[in-house]
Motif scaffolding. Structure first.
Motif, mmCIF file in Angstrom:
data_model
loop_
_atom_site.group_PDB
_atom_site.id
_atom_site.type_symbol
_atom_site.label_atom_id
_atom_site.label_comp_id
_atom_site.label_asym_id
_atom_site.label_seq_id
_atom_site.Cartn_x
_atom_site.Cartn_y
_atom_site.Cartn_z
ATOM 1 N N MET A 194 -2.245 16.908 22.250
ATOM 2 C CA MET A 194 -3.176 16.041 21.431
ATOM 3 C C MET A 194 -4.713 16.559 22.413
ATOM 4 N N SER A 195 -5.876 16.760 21.761
ATOM 5 C CA SER A 195 -6.986 17.154 22.380
ATOM 6 C C SER A 195 -7.776 15.771 22.656
ATOM 7 N N LEU A 196 -8.809 16.109 23.282
ATOM 8 C CA LEU A 196 -9.910 14.982 23.608
ATOM 9 C C LEU A 196 -10.601 14.748 22.223
ATOM 10 N N SER A 197 -10.523 15.340 21.286
ATOM 11 C CA SER A 197 -11.392 14.884 20.109
ATOM 12 C C SER A 197 -10.407 14.047 19.337
ATOM 13 N N ASP A 198 -9.088 14.067 19.398
ATOM 14 C CA ASP A 198 -7.889 13.205 18.804
ATOM 15 C C ASP A 198 -8.189 11.678 19.175
ATOM 16 N N LEU A 199 -8.662 11.681 20.446
ATOM 17 C CA LEU A 199 -9.012 10.336 20.916
ATOM 18 C C LEU A 199 -10.093 9.440 20.000
ATOM 19 N N TYR A 259 -6.268 13.539 12.291
ATOM 20 C CA TYR A 259 -6.077 12.330 11.649
ATOM 21 C C TYR A 259 -6.206 12.229 10.128
ATOM 22 N N LEU A 260 -5.059 11.615 9.494
ATOM 23 C CA LEU A 260 -5.246 11.596 7.980
ATOM 24 C C LEU A 260 -5.144 12.898 7.467
ATOM 25 N N GLN A 261 -4.654 14.106 8.032
ATOM 26 C CA GLN A 261 -4.581 15.390 7.259
ATOM 27 C C GLN A 261 -3.313 15.321 6.396
ATOM 28 N N ASN A 262 -3.718 15.980 5.266
ATOM 29 C CA ASN A 262 -2.573 15.945 4.234
ATOM 30 C C ASN A 262 -1.735 16.944 4.445
ATOM 31 N N VAL A 263 -0.518 16.675 5.432
ATOM 32 C CA VAL A 263 0.354 17.511 5.928
ATOM 33 C C VAL A 263 1.652 17.530 5.127
ATOM 34 N N ALA A 305 0.511 13.836 14.748
ATOM 35 C CA ALA A 305 1.812 13.825 15.317
ATOM 36 C C ALA A 305 2.198 15.399 14.975
ATOM 37 N N VAL A 306 1.754 16.144 14.103
ATOM 38 C CA VAL A 306 2.017 17.593 13.959
ATOM 39 C C VAL A 306 1.094 18.330 14.364
ATOM 40 N N GLY A 307 0.176 17.795 15.174
ATOM 41 C CA GLY A 307 -0.830 18.890 15.781
ATOM 42 C C GLY A 307 -1.986 18.988 14.681
ATOM 43 N N ALA A 308 -2.070 18.453 13.535
ATOM 44 C CA ALA A 308 -3.305 18.545 12.709
ATOM 45 C C ALA A 308 -4.173 17.443 12.910
ATOM 46 N N GLY A 343 -1.945 7.797 9.069
ATOM 47 C CA GLY A 343 -2.838 8.770 9.502
ATOM 48 C C GLY A 343 -2.398 9.632 10.795
ATOM 49 N N LEU A 344 -1.673 8.730 11.446
ATOM 50 C CA LEU A 344 -1.132 9.197 12.751
ATOM 51 C C LEU A 344 -0.039 10.512 12.524
#
Lengths: 622, 114, 258
Positions: free
Chosen positions: A1-6, C191-195, C186-189, C181-182
């Motif tokens: 998780m990167s900084l911007s994900d915060l 927030y709220l990305q359509n995964v 969780a899969v490295g994309a 959204g999480l």
């Protein structure tokens, strides 16, 4: 998780917390709800603290930005929403989160009787309010800002009217809700017009596309309409009539949030919209914006502080003092430079700590005596002098801008920046500090010391603080510890912030980044990254700043003393002074007080007048 | 008169404001607030109209059909929900206000002034 | 201010606002213009996401964060109304009397109830394909339930809706949206990305996350509106003012209600 994900987490954490509270509130009961709320507000503070620590001292790659849903810009075009973590935005979100934490601690066992069947409603609404404030502070999309603005609003209306047993909160909350929603719809009209012109909703993208057009009446109208919503939230004159009505009657913990940070977010939003959307070619000319908003700020400062001095309802007094200070914030922001903006940020932080502490201590009076009336409480709180009284006195001095509190430092910095543009402007800073601080000190002398003679009843229209329903049900109980610890910690943190080394560099940098469009556009990938030149270091405590701060405090003390003991003085000078005071409060203040009728129709009419005045001013000056 | 739909939006806003200024009944005032809000729907949808465009739903039209702007429709939808919920909350407040004050005339409420 | 002064003040302001607004509108692109840059991008993105209903794609995918905020507003309004319309200490709960219902109304309600509920489920479930979606379907469902109030009486409605359950469903759906959204994080994309798997265009399972969020919204709107209406109906059907509340306060505005 990167900084911007915060960044999205800062919005998601309180939302999830609110939902969890509403789901489990029935089972975990009162204590469990308090604990759950504390856990989520602490987590939110940690998220934002981490962001702040990483952004405040600068990251080599510029401010972090998070494209929600992964819909990034490609060749400058995109369909998504972005959150941007520039230091000032993160700073305001952090301020909101810290105050919410303070409020949750303060409200620990605050309401003895949670409404039947639904413990957890109050903290859940507070968390939703927090999500709204943080989302609003961080979003880089104009329509998204409207959505979070409304979230903040809806939670705030519900919290304001929370004590439905009492007649006045319901009335205050209703005016608050109607006027603020109306203003938000005006903003949305403006957003629609900007969308029509540019085909964009992102703030930076709109600013980027405005370059292709010249500044015409469409730009002016869109600017004024968007600004209307923000200025109503900020309670600038004549958009301010809802504020004293709402802040005077809301439950004390809610007042701390409304006055401490929500109103300031309105000023922040106005500054954000100007700099990110309208500061470039095809936007609004800086000369016009500076002229109009400084005038607006000056009028707001005068009206707020004069009305503050006239109040006897202690919460209403503090509410009008907020209006006075908002005037100063507007002046600082309207200077349209990094110094002024950074000064505003520092002043807003210091003001939030002092104002929240004062509201918290007023809550103690309400808790103990079921009244917040300066006249009715005359001499009654002598027993509380030792702890509550001393804190109240310190809060009043901090509000008046006494060094070395953060409010004093912020005032000194903003004052310095304002004085550099127009030497007349520091007069407003000293006036507001003296009148609002003086009013608080006057209340301290009367309520905690019983000094002077019992005040006479005035004939002017006024709101007394008598007959308030106590917010708690057992008036004779001991003061709960959190109700004293929270204001003490707030004031201590104000002291720490005022004395922290390197604060001038950190805030100066935040101001630089805020007013440079290139950092923002680079963060979202609209332009290639450039190194913003950081030149601004705020002056910190200067001789001039300390001198003006001390002057304001001395004036505040003199005013308070004159109001309390003035009638006992003999001699021609004292008599002349009394006559002047009578004249001032009769001729000057009375029409102003009559104008604050507390009627919905008047408030809406004044709102229309404000919009018309801004439209006319900007149309002529563009 | 290609500007007419936009002017309608402005007119609706002013009508709503007029109602709120002159209203002697809070329920009516909240209705007027909803009227004022309708100006935003009208403006948004007018801005998004494309001559000859159809609804932006491709389940039964070819994927290259000309459609009106779906973004403003989404915004208007969000706006509708926001408006409806705010109205509900405000009406809840009016209900309690009537119980506590025995009136819903905004000019009869003089508890907060000065 | 006297009503007259207020009106004059407002009309003067309205003239200025009206004039400037009119002049501003003359600068807007013409009504029906063909240039809609954002719309073109949104439609292209919708096609890539294999969502037939562009409005749903904008609402639940491209600008899903707006919708998250908007759902939270609904959630806040429901919580707020629950708090504001609570039974206060001076009110008593009474059983509402039975009201007479015309046989034709009863028949009409009995016939329409299943149709309305089915329509609601259809509109909510096909949100990613055809006009409609979680909001619209949720509203239809919630109002459908209230047909029982019209066709039978309040007690039937009260049996049909389980308050606590609906309260919690509403909160769960609201929180569920934020948690969904999480998934992206969780899969490295983002927030709220359509995964999720996007499926085939114009099929019920297309659109990836869109139908899931759509369903959460539908549940929240449906439950939220039933709760909201329940609290309003309580005020008229169940609560009666006890001593001191109501009109007697009118004599002393600003006094206490106790």
């Amino acid at each position: 998780m990167s900084l911007s994900d915060l960044l999205p987490l800062a919005v998601a954490v309180p939302l999830i917390g609110a939902a969890l509270l509403a789901v489990t509130g029935h089972w975990i009961r009162r204590r469990g709800c308090d604990i759950l709320a504390a856990v989520f507000t602490t987590a939110e503070v940690l998220v934002l603290l981490l962001l702040w620590l990483r952004t405040a001292h600068g990251t080599p790659s510029g401010s972090p930005a998070s494209w929600l849903g992964g819909w990034r810009l490609h060749d400058g075009e995109g369909v998504g929403i972005v959150l941007v973590g520039d230091p000032l935005g993160v700073g305001f979100a952090l301020l909101a989160a810290l105050l919410v934490l303070a409020v949750v601690a303060y409200a620990w066992r605050y309401f003895d009787e949670p409404p039947a069947r639904m413990p957890g409603t109050f903290p859940a609404l507070v968390l939703l309010f927090e999500a709204g404030m943080c989302g609003f502070a961080l979003t880089g999309d104009l329509f998204n800002a409207f959505v979070f603005f409304e979230l903040m609003g809806v939670a705030a209306y519900a919290l304001t009217g929370y004590r439905v047993e009492d007649p006045r909160p319901v009335q205050g909350a209703l005016t608050f809700g109607i006027v603020n929603s109306l203003a938000a719809y005006c903003s949305l009209l403006g957003i629609g017009m900007l969308y029509a012109r540019t085909g964009e909703l992102g703030m930076a993208q709109i600013g980027h596309r405005l370059v292709e057009h010249r500044t015409d009446l469409l730009t002016v109208t869109a600017f004024v309409l968007v600004l209307t919503g923000l200025l109503v939230k900020a309670a600038a004159v004549p958009f301010h009539f809802w504020l004293p009505d709402a802040h005077a009657v809301a439950p004390t913990p809610v007042c701390m949030l409304l006055s401490g940070v929500m109103v300031e977010l309105g000023v922040y939003g106005a500054a954000r919209v100007y700099w990110t959307v309208f500061s470039g070619p095809g936007g609004m000319p800086p000369g016009a914006v500076r002229g109009v908003l400084v005038c607006l700020g000056a009028v707001t400062a005068l009206v707020g502080s004069v009305m503050c001095w006239q109040q006897r309802h202690l919460k209403r007094l503090l509410a009008f003092s907020t209006i006075g200070h908002v005037g100063l914030f507007l002046i600082a922001v309207a200077l349209l430079n990094a110094d002024g903006t950074a000064g505003f940020a520092l002043y807003a932080a210091g003001h939030a700590e002092a104002k929240a502490a004062l509201f918290a201590l007023t809550g103690v009076l309400l808790d103990q005596y079921g009244s917040v009336d300066e006249h009715g409480l005359f001499g009654k709180a002598r027993a509380l002098l030792g702890r509550t009284g001393v804190l109240y006195l310190v809060g009043g001095l901090a509000l008046a801008g006494m060094p070395p509190f953060a409010a004093g430092l912020g005032k000194a910095v903003a004052e310095h920046a304002a004085g550099a543009w127009l030497p007349l402007l520091p007069v407003f800073f000293v006036t507001v500090s003296a009148l609002t601080g003086g009013a608080v000190l006057r209340a301290f002398l009367r309520v905690f010391l019983g000094a002077g003679t019992h005040p006479r009843e005035a004939s002017a229209p006024e709101t007394s603080g008598e007959g308030e329903e106590p917010e708690v049900r057992s008036p004779e109980r001991r003061i709960p510890l959190p109700m004293l610890v929270v204001p003490a910690v707030l004031l201590a943190s104000s002291l720490v912030l005022g004395l922290a080394p390197g604060i001038g560099r950190v805030f100066g940098r935040a101001g630089d980044l805020f007013v440079s469009r290139s950092d923002y556009t680079a963060a979202i990938g609209l332009t290639p990254p450039t190194q913003v030149h950081h030149a601004t270091v705020l002056p910190g405590w200067t001789v001039e700043g300390v001198a003006l701060g001390v002057l304001a405090v001395l004036l505040a003390c003199a005013l308070a003393a004159a109001a309390v003991w003035g009638r006992r003085l003999r001699g021609a000078v004292a008599a002349a002074g009394r006559a002047a005071m009578e004249l001032a409060s009769g001729r000057l203040a009375r029409p102003l007080r009559v104008a604050h009728s507390g009627r919905l129709g008047d408030d809406v009419a004044w709102l229309a007048v404000g919009v018309a005045a801004l439209l006319a001013a900007f149309s002529l000056l563009r | 008169m290609s500007v007419f739909p936009f002017l309608v939006a402005g007119w609706i806003l002013l009508v709503g404001l007029y109602g709120m200024v002159t209203s002697r009944n809070l329920i009516q005032a909240i209705g007027c607030l909803a009227v004022a809000q309708c100006s935003t729907y009208v403006l948004l949808l007018a801005v998004g109209y494309r001559r000859g465009g159809t609804a932006p739903v491709y389940s039964d039209i070819p994927t290259h059909s000309k459609v009106v702007d779906p973004v403003v429709q989404a915004l208007a939808l969000t706006d509708v929900v926001v408006g409806a919920t705010v109205t509900a909350l405000l009406l809840g407040l009016v209900l309690q206000l009537n119980k506590r004050h025995g009136t819903i005339d905004p000019d009869a409420l003089t508890g907060l002034r000065g | 201010m006297t009503p007259r002064a207020r009106l004059v003040l407002f009309l003067a302001a309205a003239v200025v606002i009206g004039a400037v607004f009119t002049l501003a509108c003359l600068q807007l692109p013409h009504f029906g213009t063909q240039t809609h840059p954002y719309a073109d991008r949104a439609v292209a993105a919708t096609m890539r996401q294999r969502t037939a209903n562009t409005v749903s794609s904008v609402n639940f995918d491209q600008r899903a964060f707006d919708t998250l905020g908007e759902e939270s507003i609904l959630f806040a309004a429901v919580l707020g109304a629950v708090g504001l319309l609570r039974r206060t200490s001076d009110e008593r709960r009474t059983r509402p009397p039975l009201g007479p219902v015309l046989p034709s109304t009863r028949l009409f309600g009995a016939l329409m109830l299943p149709v309305t509920l089915l329509t609601g489920v259809y509109i909510a479930g096909h949100g990613q394909l055809s006009p409609g979606g979680g909001f619209q379907g949720g509203v239809v469902l919630a109002t459908g339930v209230h047909l029982t109030y019209l066709a039978a009486d309040y007690r039937v409605l009260d049996r049909l809706r389980h308050r606590e359950l609906l309260d919690r469903t509403d909160a769960l759906a609201a929180g569920g949206y934020a948690v969904l959204g999480l998934l992206g994080l969780a899969v490295g994309a983002a927030y709220l990305q359509n995964v999720l798997h996007l499926g085939t265009f114009n099929q019920l399972t297309s659109g990836g996350l869109v139908p899931v969020i759509n369903a959460a919204v539908g549940v929240e709107v449906g439950a939220g509106i039933i709760v909201l209406l329940a609290h309003f109906l309580d005020q008229t059907e169940e609560f009666t003012a006890g001593r001191g509340a109501g009109v007697s306060v009118a004599a002393a505005p600003g006094g206490g209600a106790s």
